[in-house]
Design a protein around this motif. Structure first.
Motif: not given
Ligand code: AMP
Ligand code: GLY
Length: 468
Positions: A104, A143, A145, A155, A185-186, A188, A192, A214, A224, A285-286
Motif C-alpha cells: 500500500k 484508518v 492499514k 485494515v 488514512e483519513e 472516508l 464502496e 466486506k 472485514n 481505497l486500494e
Molecule cells: P483496503 O484493503 O484498503 O480495501 O481496505 C479494506 C476495507 O477497509 C475497505 O473495503 C473499506 O471498507 C475499509 N477502508 C479502507 N480504507 C478506508 C478509508 N480510508 N476510509 C474508510 N474505510 C476504509
C-alpha cells in the motif's frame, strides 16, 4: 489453446468456466483440489501457486500456451515474471508492478509522485512519534492499514474496528515495531464500489461496476473479510453510482496505468480499483492486481458474448480487441456460504450437501471455493469461504431472490448474508449516498431505518426497475 489457471478458489473456478465456455483446454495449479476445477480441468496438479519454479515446471511439462494468475500471492512472488521468462504470455503483472496491490506504501507513493488525484489524505509514518503526529493532524476518524498483503482482513477502521484514536495509534505502532510498514488514512464516508479493468499495452478496458460486502455479518457488522458477496446492476452501474462518477474512477485507473508505464513497469493483467464514493467524488481505497473475489464471479458470469480465451490472450500479449470486451446486460448477485463463525472463530469441517445440477437447473451457478469433496453431493468446509452461488435477473433484487431460493437445496450448517442484494439494503445504500451528497448534510453511518429511495436513479431505467 492450452490455458493455465493459477489458483484454486471460486474466482479461479469462474475464470476456468469462462475459458471452458470458449473451448479452451484448462490446466490448473492449486494447493487444494477444488471440486469445480477438477471437473473442468484437462490436468490439475497440487502445486503451491506461489512457488514460481514449480508452476513453470508444470507449465512447461504441459506445453501451456497462455496463463492467468488468479490470487495476489503468486503475483507478489513473481510467478508472472517466471512464466513470461519462458515465453508463456500471462494475464497478471510481474512482481514489481504487482506492488500496486502488495504494498500500500508503493501504491500511495506512486500515485502521489505522478499526480494521480482522487486519493484520501494519508500519512506513511516511519516512527512511533510520526504516528502520534499523524493522528493529531487527522483531527478526525482515521484508518490503519498494514502496507503488506492481509487478504482483506488487516485494515482497522475507526468507529468499527477501534473507537479511541489512541487504540488505533497503538495498533499502528505495533505494526511498525514488528518491522512492518503502515499507512494511516483519513476515514472516508460513502458507498464502496469495485471497478475492474483489463489493462494492457493497448489500453484500459473497464468491466461492469460491482459492490462487494466486506463485513462478515448482516447489517455490515463484524470484521472485514475478503468479501461475503457482491452484486452488479443491469446497466453496469450501481444504484448509487452515476456514469460521471464511474468515469471519474476509471480516469484514476487510466492515470495509474500511465504512471506504471512511466516507471517502466509493464502491466498486462486485471487492475481492480476499490473506491469509496464520497461527497468529494470517488476516492481510491486500494488497488488490486487481479479479479476481485467475489467480484470476478459477477463479471465473469456476464461474459458470454465474446471469446474469453481470445480476450485474455490479447491482454497477455499486449493487444486487446475492444469488441471482445462485452458483458451481458443483466443484474447478478453472489452470496458466499461460509463456515459458521467465519472470520473470528470458524467451525472447520462442517459438511454441506448440495446437488449442483439441481441448483444450476434453477438458473443459479455454483462456484466452489475452499471446500473438499467428500461424496457425490457433499463437500467439507474449511476455515475460508466455501461456496459461491450466483443468480442473475433483470433486477438486482430478483437475482438475490434466486440465490435465496437455491439455498433451500443446500443442507448443512453454514453462514450466509441474506441481506446482500435485498430491496431494503439497496434502498438503505441509496439513502445513505443521498444524505452524503445533499448540501450541508452531515455524513452519517448507514442508517438502520429503511427509507424509500428518493435520489434520482443513475440511468434511463427507473430505480425500481433496476434494483427490483
Ligand atoms: P483496503 O484493503 O484498503 O480495501 O481496505 C479494506 C476495507 O477497509 C475497505 O473495503 C473499506 O471498507 C475499509 N477502508 C479502507 N480504507 C478506508 C478509508 N480510508 N476510509 C474508510 N474505510 C476504509
Ligand atoms: N473482494 C475484495 C477482493 O477481492 O480483494
Amino acid at each position: 489453446m492450452r490455458f493455465l489457471v493459477v489458483g484454486g478458489g471460486a474466482r479461479e473456478h469462474a475464470i476456468a468456466a469462462a475459458l471452458h465456455r470458449a473451448e479452451a483446454a484448462v490446466f490448473v495449479v492449486s494447493s487444494n483440489a477444488n471440486p469445480g476445477l477438477e471437473r473442468l480441468a484437462t490436468v490439475s496438479a497440487r502445486v503451491d501457486p506461489t512457488d514460481a519454479v514449480r508452476v513453470v515446471e508444470f507449465a512447461r511439462a504441459q506445453r501451456i500456451e497462455a496463463a492467468i494468475i488468479g490470487p495476489e500471492g503468486p503475483l507478489a512472488t513473481g510467478v508472472g515474471d517466471a512464466l513470461r521468462a519462458v515465453n508463456i504470455p500471462t494475464v497478471g503483472p510481474g512482481q514489481a508492478a504487482a506492488q500496486i496491490e502488495s504494498s500500500k506504501w508503493f501504491c500511495r507513493e506512486l500515485l502521489l509522485k505522478h499526480g494521480v488525484g482522487g486519493q484520501p489524505k494519508f500519512v506513511i509514518p516511519t516512527t512511533v512519534e510520526e504516528v502520534d503526529r499523524a493522528v493529531a493532524e487527522f483531527a478526525g476518524p482515521f484508518v490503519v492499514k498494514p502496507s503488506a498483503l492481509t487478504a482483506g482482513k488487516g485494515v482497522w477502521v475507526q468507529g468499527s474496528d477501534f473507537q479511541d484514536p489512541k487504540e488505533g495509534a497503538v495498533h499502528a505502532k505495533s505494526i511498525l515495531l514488528q518491522g512492518g510498514s503502515v499507512v494511516l488514512e483519513e476515514k472516508l464516508e460513502g458507498e464502496e464500489f469495485s471497478l475492474m479493468a483489463f489493462v494492457t499495452d493497448s489500453g484500459v478496458y473497464p468491466m461492469p461496476a460491482v459492490q462487494d460486502f466486506k463485513r462478515a455479518l448482516e447489517g455490515n457488522q463484524g470484521g472485514n473479510t475478503g468479501g461475503m458477496g457482491s452484486y452488479t446492476q443491469r446497466d453496469h452501474l450501481l444504484p448509487f453510482l452515476s456514469p460521471a462518477d464511474r468515469d471519474r474512477a476509471l480516469g484514476t485507473m487510466e492515470k495509474t496505468a500511465a504512471a506504471l508505464r512511466a516507471e517502466g513497469l509493464s502491466y498486462r493483467g486485471i487492475l481492480y480499483g476499490g473506491f469509496m464514493l464520497t461527497s468529494r467524488g470517488p476516492l481510491l481505497l486500494e488497488f488490486n492486481a487481479r479479479f476481485g473475489d467475489p467480484e470476478g464471479i459477477n463479471v465473469l458470469t456476464l461474459y458470454e458474448e465474446g471469446d474469453f480465451e481470445e480476450l485474455l490472450y490479447g491482454v497477455a500479449t499486449g493487444r486487446v480487441d475492444p469488441n471482445l470486451v462485452r458483458f451481458r446486460r443483466r443484474a447478478t448477485v453472489v452470496k458466499y456460504l461460509v463456515p459458521p463463525g467465519y472470520g473470528d472463530r470458524p467451525q472447520v469441517g462442517g459438511i454441506l450437501e448440495l446437488d449442483p445440477g439441481r441448483i444450476e437447473a434453477e438458473g443459479v451457478h455454483v462456484f466452489y471455493g475452499s471446500v473438499q469433496e467428500v461424496g457425490p453431493s457433499a463437500v467439507k468446509l474449511s476455515s475460508s469461504r466455501g461456496i459461491a452461488l450466483i443468480g442473475e435477473a433483470s433486477a438486482i433484487h430478483e437475482a438475490g431472490v434466486r440465490v435465496e431460493a437455491a439455498l433451500k437445496s443446500v443442507k448443512g450448517s453454514y453462514y450466509v448474508r441474506h441481506d446482500i442484494g435485498t430491496k431494503e439494503d439497496l434502498a438503505r445504500r441509496m439513502e445513505h449516498m443521498r444524505a452524503i451528497l445533499s448540501p450541508g448534510a452531515k455524513p452519517s453511518p448507514i442508517p438502520l431505518s429503511v427509507a424509500a429511495p428518493s435520489a434520482a436513479p443513475s440511468s434511463a431505467a427507473s430505480a425500481d426497475e433496476l434494483i427490483g
